[in-house]
Design a protein around this motif. Sequence first.
Motif, PDB file in Angstrom:
ATOM      1  N   ALA A   1       7.264  60.235  26.101  1.00 25.13           N
ATOM      2  CA  ALA A   1       6.955  59.017  25.343  1.00 25.13           C
ATOM      3  C   ALA A   1       5.998  58.124  26.128  1.00 25.13           C
ATOM      4  CB  ALA A   1       8.239  58.261  25.004  1.00 25.13           C
ATOM      5  N   VAL A   2       6.173  58.056  27.436  1.00 27.91           N
ATOM      6  CA  VAL A   2       5.289  57.252  28.276  1.00 27.91           C
ATOM      7  C   VAL A   2       3.882  57.857  28.273  1.00 27.91           C
ATOM      8  CG1 VAL A   2       4.836  56.500  30.640  1.00 27.91           C
ATOM      9  CG2 VAL A   2       7.144  56.334  29.699  1.00 27.91           C
ATOM     10  N   ALA A   3       3.789  59.170  28.409  1.00 27.97           N
ATOM     11  CA  ALA A   3       2.481  59.831  28.376  1.00 27.97           C
ATOM     12  C   ALA A   3       1.789  59.596  27.034  1.00 27.97           C
ATOM     13  CB  ALA A   3       2.644  61.327  28.637  1.00 27.97           C
ATOM     14  N   ALA A   4       2.538  59.629  25.943  1.00 24.85           N
ATOM     15  CA  ALA A   4       1.964  59.381  24.614  1.00 24.85           C
ATOM     16  C   ALA A   4       1.468  57.939  24.499  1.00 24.85           C
ATOM     17  CB  ALA A   4       2.995  59.680  23.528  1.00 24.85           C
ATOM     18  N   ALA A   5       2.206  57.001  25.099  1.00 30.40           N
ATOM     19  CA  ALA A   5       1.778  55.601  25.072  1.00 30.40           C
ATOM     20  C   ALA A   5       0.480  55.432  25.863  1.00 30.40           C
ATOM     21  CB  ALA A   5       2.880  54.701  25.634  1.00 30.40           C
ATOM     22  N   TRP A   6       0.410  55.998  27.058  1.00 32.56           N
ATOM     23  CA  TRP A   6      -0.820  55.897  27.850  1.00 32.56           C
ATOM     24  C   TRP A   6      -1.985  56.594  27.158  1.00 32.56           C
ATOM     25  CZ3 TRP A   6      -1.929  52.437  31.197  1.00 32.56           C
ATOM     26  CH2 TRP A   6      -0.963  51.895  32.042  1.00 32.56           C
ATOM     27  N   ALA A   7      -1.713  57.656  26.421  1.00 31.05           N
ATOM     28  CA  ALA A   7      -2.780  58.376  25.715  1.00 31.05           C
ATOM     29  C   ALA A   7      -3.494  57.475  24.709  1.00 31.05           C
ATOM     30  CB  ALA A   7      -2.206  59.606  25.012  1.00 31.05           C
TER      31      ALA A   7
END
Length: 95
Positions: A66-72
């Motif tokens: 979820a964090v990686a998706a937010a940074w994306a």
Amino acid sequence: MFARVTEYKMKSGSRDAATEKLNAMKSQIMAMPGMLQFVNVMNEDGTGYVVALVESEEVSNANAEAVAAAWAQFSDLLEATPSPNGYDVIANWTS
């Protein structure tokens, strides 16, 4: 309690766009499991840090996708991939 501290650098001139995007994502960020507190600081030059306080390191690690998706969602504004580090919280004071 566990803190994920992430250093980042936005591209020149993208601070306002990044701030607008961040504000639009507030409910998504705060809905991550175990999220207790979220602080994002950024200088005029686009350098900044995110400090996310979560219940535990295990919960923080479980949020990795979820964090990686937010940074994306910031990929067009970032100079480089953000650099996260984790820490045990030994004090969390407010007044």
